[in-house]
Design a protein around this motif. Sequence first.
Motif, short mmCIF file in Angstrom:
data_model
loop_
_atom_site.label_atom_id
_atom_site.label_comp_id
_atom_site.label_asym_id
_atom_site.label_seq_id
_atom_site.Cartn_x
_atom_site.Cartn_y
_atom_site.Cartn_z
N VAL A 1 76.39 57.40 14.12
CA VAL A 1 75.13 58.14 14.32
C VAL A 1 74.67 58.04 15.77
O VAL A 1 74.22 59.02 16.36
N SER A 2 74.76 56.83 16.35
CA SER A 2 74.26 56.61 17.72
C SER A 2 75.21 55.70 18.49
O SER A 2 75.04 54.48 18.49
N PRO A 3 76.22 56.28 19.14
CA PRO A 3 77.13 55.46 19.95
C PRO A 3 76.42 54.65 21.04
O PRO A 3 76.85 53.54 21.36
N LEU A 4 75.31 55.18 21.58
CA LEU A 4 74.60 54.45 22.62
C LEU A 4 73.99 53.16 22.08
O LEU A 4 74.09 52.09 22.71
N ALA A 5 73.37 53.23 20.90
CA ALA A 5 72.81 52.02 20.28
C ALA A 5 73.92 51.03 19.96
O ALA A 5 73.75 49.82 20.13
N CYS A 6 75.05 51.54 19.51
CA CYS A 6 76.20 50.69 19.20
C CYS A 6 76.72 50.01 20.46
O CYS A 6 77.01 48.80 20.45
N TRP A 7 76.80 50.77 21.54
CA TRP A 7 77.28 50.18 22.81
C TRP A 7 76.32 49.11 23.29
O TRP A 7 76.75 48.03 23.72
N PHE A 8 75.02 49.39 23.24
CA PHE A 8 74.04 48.43 23.71
C PHE A 8 74.09 47.15 22.88
O PHE A 8 74.01 46.04 23.42
N SER A 9 74.24 47.29 21.58
CA SER A 9 74.38 46.12 20.70
C SER A 9 75.62 45.32 21.06
O SER A 9 75.60 44.08 21.08
N SER A 10 76.71 46.02 21.37
CA SER A 10 77.95 45.34 21.75
C SER A 10 77.77 44.55 23.03
O SER A 10 78.28 43.43 23.16
N MET A 11 77.06 45.12 24.00
CA MET A 11 76.83 44.42 25.27
C MET A 11 75.97 43.17 25.04
O MET A 11 76.17 42.15 25.70
N LEU A 12 75.03 43.25 24.11
CA LEU A 12 74.23 42.06 23.79
C LEU A 12 75.09 40.99 23.14
O LEU A 12 74.90 39.80 23.39
N TYR A 13 76.03 41.39 22.30
CA TYR A 13 76.96 40.43 21.71
C TYR A 13 77.83 39.78 22.78
O TYR A 13 78.10 38.58 22.74
N CYS A 14 78.26 40.59 23.76
CA CYS A 14 79.17 40.09 24.79
C CYS A 14 78.46 39.28 25.87
O CYS A 14 78.99 38.29 26.36
N PHE A 15 77.24 39.71 26.24
CA PHE A 15 76.55 39.11 27.38
C PHE A 15 75.19 38.51 27.01
O PHE A 15 74.36 38.28 27.89
#
Length: 229
Positions: free
Chosen positions: A47-61
Amino acid sequence: MELLGMFDELSHGLADLPMFPYFEMAHYIVSVMALREQPGALEVSRVSPLACWFSSMLYCFGGSVLSGIMLAEPPVAPLSNGPVILLASLVWYLVFYSPMDMVYSCTALPPIRVVLSGLKEVTRTGKVLGGVTMAHNKYKDSLLVMIAIGWARGAGGGLISNFEQLVRGVWKPETNELLKMSYPTKITLLGAVLFTLQQTHYLPLQRHHLMLLYTLFIVVNKVGIRHSV
């Protein structure tokens, strides 16, 4: 004597071992896989790749972001490292959107996942030590601050999980890591305490020796947990 010499050589080797790109890539893969396996995360990615990407960056960093906030430094500083962000973003894309789900299917195989989890734990040592060192440079006499920053830098992804959930439209306050700590959060807190004691000379160990002992401990435990699941 030979055994002691080998131990010293290994400890120096670990201290000088570069984490980027291979160990950091393992950290990103395991972190993004952990996000993908959260309830509803796969649906959000469609639904929202941007929200998914931002969540991934929070997991990584998450650790860098949280420790930066606690030290009154810009929380967006991790985003300033282009190669690191590019690698983490590439991992995110492949884990969520690779053709026929090949990347996730391969990395989710138990033997590969065990290896990746072990490599990720190696990076935890550097993150905890880095946080303790940063805090020591600013607050030399505060054991509590050094422990808190080391803990935040090493386990920030878990400690800010509630904020990450909000990005995906989820609110589960009962999952707060301070209320019910997971294994990574507990083992990172232990590491923060040990490295703080070593940094302030309360623990009579050389830094590189403690790094090796702690890394072996967390890797063996993590691989053992993964193998038993």
